[in-house]
Design a protein around this motif. Sequence first.
Motif, mmCIF file in Angstrom:
data_model
loop_
_atom_site.group_PDB
_atom_site.id
_atom_site.type_symbol
_atom_site.label_atom_id
_atom_site.label_comp_id
_atom_site.label_asym_id
_atom_site.label_seq_id
_atom_site.Cartn_x
_atom_site.Cartn_y
_atom_site.Cartn_z
ATOM 1 N N LEU A 95 0.960 -14.470 -2.319
ATOM 2 C CA LEU A 95 2.169 -14.527 -1.511
ATOM 3 C C LEU A 95 1.870 -15.308 -0.239
ATOM 4 N N ILE A 96 2.716 -16.280 0.086
ATOM 5 C CA ILE A 96 2.468 -17.157 1.233
ATOM 6 C C ILE A 96 3.737 -17.250 2.071
ATOM 7 N N LYS A 97 3.622 -16.967 3.359
ATOM 8 C CA LYS A 97 4.769 -17.128 4.246
ATOM 9 C C LYS A 97 5.188 -18.605 4.262
ATOM 10 N N PRO A 98 6.476 -18.883 4.389
ATOM 11 C CA PRO A 98 6.946 -20.279 4.296
ATOM 12 C C PRO A 98 6.424 -21.174 5.406
ATOM 13 N N TRP A 99 5.941 -20.591 6.493
ATOM 14 C CA TRP A 99 5.437 -21.421 7.599
ATOM 15 C C TRP A 99 3.978 -21.828 7.429
ATOM 16 N N ILE A 135 4.247 -7.694 3.919
ATOM 17 C CA ILE A 135 5.673 -7.403 4.024
ATOM 18 C C ILE A 135 6.065 -7.093 5.468
ATOM 19 N N SER A 136 5.188 -6.420 6.193
ATOM 20 C CA SER A 136 5.496 -6.063 7.576
ATOM 21 C C SER A 136 5.214 -7.198 8.551
ATOM 22 N N GLY A 137 4.724 -8.331 8.051
ATOM 23 C CA GLY A 137 4.476 -9.480 8.899
ATOM 24 C C GLY A 137 3.097 -9.516 9.525
ATOM 25 N N GLU A 138 2.168 -8.695 9.040
ATOM 26 C CA GLU A 138 0.815 -8.654 9.597
ATOM 27 C C GLU A 138 -0.157 -9.558 8.846
ATOM 28 N N ARG A 139 0.297 -10.206 7.794
ATOM 29 C CA ARG A 139 -0.501 -11.174 7.049
ATOM 30 C C ARG A 139 0.339 -12.425 6.837
ATOM 31 N N ASP A 140 -0.323 -13.575 6.828
ATOM 32 C CA ASP A 140 0.378 -14.823 6.552
ATOM 33 C C ASP A 140 0.284 -15.214 5.085
ATOM 34 N N TRP A 141 -0.734 -14.789 4.416
ATOM 35 C CA TRP A 141 -0.768 -14.891 2.956
ATOM 36 C C TRP A 141 -1.730 -13.845 2.406
ATOM 37 N N VAL A 142 -1.442 -13.396 1.185
ATOM 38 C CA VAL A 142 -2.256 -12.357 0.556
ATOM 39 C C VAL A 142 -2.416 -12.667 -0.920
ATOM 40 N N GLN A 143 -3.544 -12.248 -1.455
ATOM 41 C CA GLN A 143 -3.751 -12.277 -2.901
ATOM 42 C C GLN A 143 -3.225 -10.967 -3.454
ATOM 43 N N VAL A 144 -2.293 -11.038 -4.398
ATOM 44 C CA VAL A 144 -1.640 -9.844 -4.916
ATOM 45 C C VAL A 144 -2.549 -9.163 -5.933
ATOM 46 N N ALA A 145 -2.772 -7.865 -5.729
ATOM 47 C CA ALA A 145 -3.563 -7.095 -6.685
ATOM 48 C C ALA A 145 -2.822 -7.023 -8.013
ATOM 49 N N ASP A 146 -3.571 -6.938 -9.102
ATOM 50 C CA ASP A 146 -2.960 -6.891 -10.427
ATOM 51 C C ASP A 146 -1.930 -5.772 -10.528
ATOM 52 N N ALA A 147 -2.238 -4.629 -9.907
ATOM 53 C CA ALA A 147 -1.345 -3.479 -10.011
ATOM 54 C C ALA A 147 -0.005 -3.712 -9.336
ATOM 55 N N ASP A 148 0.070 -4.697 -8.432
ATOM 56 C CA ASP A 148 1.300 -4.940 -7.679
ATOM 57 C C ASP A 148 2.078 -6.160 -8.153
ATOM 58 N N VAL A 149 1.582 -6.863 -9.159
ATOM 59 C CA VAL A 149 2.203 -8.119 -9.591
ATOM 60 C C VAL A 149 3.647 -7.906 -10.029
ATOM 61 N N ASN A 150 3.897 -6.909 -10.859
ATOM 62 C CA ASN A 150 5.249 -6.710 -11.371
ATOM 63 C C ASN A 150 6.227 -6.383 -10.253
ATOM 64 N N GLN A 151 5.795 -5.558 -9.299
ATOM 65 C CA GLN A 151 6.661 -5.222 -8.180
ATOM 66 C C GLN A 151 7.030 -6.473 -7.382
ATOM 67 N N VAL A 152 6.058 -7.342 -7.168
ATOM 68 C CA VAL A 152 6.311 -8.568 -6.409
ATOM 69 C C VAL A 152 7.290 -9.468 -7.149
ATOM 70 N N LEU A 153 7.068 -9.674 -8.435
ATOM 71 C CA LEU A 153 7.908 -10.585 -9.198
ATOM 72 C C LEU A 153 9.318 -10.040 -9.394
ATOM 73 N N ASN A 154 9.493 -8.720 -9.271
ATOM 74 C CA ASN A 154 10.816 -8.120 -9.415
ATOM 75 C C ASN A 154 11.559 -8.016 -8.084
ATOM 76 N N ASP A 155 10.924 -8.454 -7.006
ATOM 77 C CA ASP A 155 11.552 -8.470 -5.688
ATOM 78 C C ASP A 155 11.935 -9.925 -5.392
ATOM 79 N N ALA A 156 13.224 -10.209 -5.299
ATOM 80 C CA ALA A 156 13.684 -11.595 -5.181
ATOM 81 C C ALA A 156 13.103 -12.301 -3.962
ATOM 82 N N THR A 157 13.007 -11.582 -2.832
ATOM 83 C CA THR A 157 12.493 -12.206 -1.617
ATOM 84 C C THR A 157 11.000 -12.512 -1.749
#
Length: 533
Positions: free
Chosen positions: A498-502, A250-272
Amino acid sequence: MRAIAWLALSVVATVVLLPTAGQVAAQQPQSQEARVNLLTQGEPDSLDPARASFAFASEGAIVRQVFEPLLRLDEQLTPQPAAAESYDVSPDGRLVTFHLRPDGRWSDGQPVTAAQFEFAWQRLLDPSRKSDYAAFFVSAGIDSVQTLDDLTFQVRLKQSFGPFPDLAALWVAVPVRPDIIAANPDGWAHDTTTYIGNGPFVASEWVHQDHITLTPSPTYAAHGGWPKATLSRLTVSMVSSGEADLAAFISGERDWVQVADADVNQVLNDATLAAQARQYNELTTFWVQLNNTRGALGNVTVRRALSKGLDRTALVRDLATGISVPTTSILPRGMPGYQASLGRELEFDPAGARSLLAQAALDSSHPLTFSYPRGQAFQRRAEYLQAQWKQNLGLDIQLATMETRAYQQAISEKNYDLAFGGWGADYPDPQDWFGTLFSCAGVFNVYNYCNPTFDQMVARADTATALDDRLQQYAQAQTILMQDVPVVPLFMRGRLVLIKPWVRSVDGGPLPITAQDDYPGSLFLDKAQILPH
């Protein structure tokens, strides 16, 4: 066994308070520089391919970049020539001859030779090293390995072995340099000055406990479907916290990440974030493992009742964040031989399950026990299954929590009734699932399951050369498993990345990700590029 072992990764749902993607401006990476967290289990014990451990799956993600095996899996998970430009199989299937590329080079410029493959394979097979992965090569029936000339490496098998090309594509089967290892047998794989490979990248920096930096090998030549790396620098972090990894994205320090199971719902509920998410499934199936000779579990009717007493859809919703896929199949989706309809007779059916228990005349005075290692996530899973069986079958399953080491020992010694387990594919072939797991003498058969007819069918399939022939026989073998129910399949593991569009493939398409990756995209990092942004 891809890090499933007997301790599956946590699937406990927790609420993590992180800033939304719109609250933090992403830092723009420099041209063709990428930042990922391949080493999600922290500092590796060793990056020596012959010392590979099931307990540290992400080691392979680094080894794959620095070294190149004889063959590599393409995006359809089919073995293709890599360090070998071609290979021949004798008519009886017992002699496999690999012809190395003449332009193969180590990153220090020395030529890659057949003798180095021979040395590496003998080292892997050396029983004194006790390599976890050696069992697969032993099961393949390797009789000998030898060098015919500088560019010809030959493997003799005791009998034909259909999935042998998959073994030749494993990251543990890469060449190593005898001269380097002789000079520093214990430390060569911990120092970038001696960690020299023949793959598309070199490890140019290793800050222990923090990161490894990969840069393109100056000597790697593009060949076949494998290009020279486009990325000029890949910074590989060692962060074991999924929460911290997501925050870094989120802070721009990773270009792609594997989302931990515990964070999946938070990610899917964030439109961006959801717009940058990509979902796929691993070649992994989780199940309830059963001790097939333990009391009532020796009765297949009881085992079938236990399966029909579990609501897999609810389980995936409540324990696997909804992105995994309920299943009654041993093989996961994406594996050759997968059948979506297999095991339907074992699906959730409380009335049918209670009827089966009545037929079995289950003795309630000797209750079954579900064992699990100490920890909140494991306890939540155990309590959930216990509640399902109580609600749907009226069974009182006892729970037994144990220290991790004691639990592992109990499973290894088959001193348990019920437990949570599973299997992740080491290579994309059904052979990796059946003989090693469920044959009477299977190396990883901790279920006390034994069916000679199943063993005979698997043995015939293993030695067939044509994949279609083998799949037909494996299908029959899997049907036997569904009838015998040595384990109760629950779900195929879903993943979210999660993968940055670039971040794209060099062909302009999306980042290549397969169900066989050690980490999303790790099979094809040499095909990744960063677009201007």
